[in-house]
Scaffold this active site. Structure first.
Site, PDB file in Angstrom:
ATOM      1  N   ASP A   1     -13.870  18.969  61.985  1.00 43.51           N
ATOM      2  CA  ASP A   1     -13.484  18.235  62.958  1.00 43.51           C
ATOM      3  C   ASP A   1     -12.368  18.579  63.919  1.00 43.51           C
ATOM      4  OD1 ASP A   1     -13.582  15.583  64.485  1.00 43.51           O
ATOM      5  OD2 ASP A   1     -11.773  14.932  63.368  1.00 43.51           O
TER       6      ASP A   1
ATOM      7  N   ASP B   1      -9.881  16.711  66.256  1.00 41.38           N
ATOM      8  CA  ASP B   1      -8.848  15.871  66.244  1.00 41.38           C
ATOM      9  C   ASP B   1      -8.060  15.554  65.023  1.00 41.38           C
ATOM     10  OD1 ASP B   1      -8.654  16.399  69.168  1.00 41.38           O
ATOM     11  OD2 ASP B   1     -10.448  14.757  69.548  1.00 41.38           O
TER      12      ASP B   1
HETATM   13 MG   LIG Z   1     -10.537  13.480  63.836  1.00 39.29          MG
END
Ligand SMILES: [Mg+2]
Length: 327
Positions: free
Chosen positions: A148, A150
């Site tokens: 992922d 962020d």
């Molecule tokens: Mg995230």
């Protein structure tokens, strides 16, 4: 005696490809050409008719396994479609001129309707003996480290559009280097609804994205494939509602990566800080799932506990930092 073009059709079908016929500028008797496919091979030789506009607007996208037919009356279409056509381009009925020879893979010249019909006749026996389509693109399957963005690769700055605010998460370069060292692909799969909402423009997104990659490059590491979803299910945001399947917790982005670099999903690893990261990965068949601790750890853990009630085979592990993610 089997001719070259019949063999190519068989190969296309075996690889899971489709025969694509372009309608613009097609011969008036195009239906006659398609008739044997309709009558004899429906369900066995997949084919479609599409316009230049369908392809240019991405309403229909060809795959690397496909075979697109261009009749001699359609050479201009070939020029127009060069940037979007994947797979083989086959010219029927004329030898390509030097000026566009590079745009064509094969030419069947001369090829008349009666030759086409006769050739297709001869395919029947061979088609009957075909095994299920093989995926020749899967010649080298490697596991992939899915990340992922962020709060995994970079510190989370909600809806960030400022490259100056991009900061790598501690340990990310080590994790990526370990993955590459062990023969993994590394892919980024990130929900970015700010794009769909119009809160971040594409150039802003691009600048942030490239800053992230530049920071990784400074540490001598890289990400092999990056995909993002701009989907947001919100009334009044029509553009944001396109391509819903890409948004985690759906598995679309993983499938997109897999279509490009063949991935052994069962041996792959997902690192995310959200329940939706792990649920999406599980949906795509990713074998090992790590929930990375962040400010929202408790909330995400309880979402996953709820999910496990309905999906008892769903397993994941919590990691306090990237250093403790094992491959
Ligand atoms: Mg995230």
């Amino acid at each position: 005696m089997m001719m070259q073009w019949e063999t190519q059709i068989i190969d296309t079908v075996q690889m899971g490809g489709v025969l694509v016929f372009i309608t613009d500028g097609a011969p008036a008797n195009l239906e006659e050409w398609l008739k044997p496919l309709h009558e004899k091979y429906l369900g066995h030789i997949p084919f479609v008719k599409r316009s230049v506009n369908d392809l240019q607007s991405a309403k229909y996208q060809t795959k690397p396994q496909d075979m697109t037919f261009i009749f001699s009356s359609q050479v201009e279409c070939l020029m127009a479609l060069n940037a979007v056509l994947q797979g083989q381009r086959v010219l029927i009925g004329v030898e390509p001129l030097p000026s566009y020879k590079a745009l064509v893979d094969f030419a069947w010249a001369p090829c008349e309707l009666k030759d086409w019909k006769k050739g297709l006749e001869s395919l029947a026996e061979l088609m009957a003996g075909l095994s299920s389509p093989q995926d020749f693109l899967g010649c080298h399957e490697a596991p992939c480290l899915f990340l992922d963005r962020d709060d995994v690769v970079v510190k989370n700055v909600p809806y960030n559009k400022d490259p100056a605010k991009v900061e790598l998460q501690p340990g990310i370069e080590d994790l990526i280097s370990r993955a590459h060292g062990q023969g993994y692909w590394v892919a980024l799969v990130t929900n970015q609804s700010g794009l769909g909402r119009g809160w971040i423009s594409w150039p802003e997104y691009q600048a942030v994205h490239q800053r992230m990659l530049a920071l990784l490059a400074e540490k001598s590491c890289w990400i092999d494939e990056c995909v993002w979803s701009f989907f947001i299910d919100q009334e009044g945001v029509p553009a944001g509602r396109l391509m819903a399947s890409l948004r985690k917790p759906r598995a679309g982005m993983f499938q997109l990566v897999n279509s490009k670099i063949k991935v052994n999903m069962a041996k792959s690893v997902m690192v995310g800080d959200s329940a939706s990261d792990l649920i999406a990965a599980a949906g795509a068949g990713v074998g090992r799932l790590y929930l990375l601790a962040s400010e929202k750890l408790n909330k995400e853990q309880s979402s996953l506990a709820d999910y496990q009630m309905d999906h008892p085979s769903f397993q994941f592990e919590v990691r306090s930092d990237l250093k403790s993610v094992t491959l």
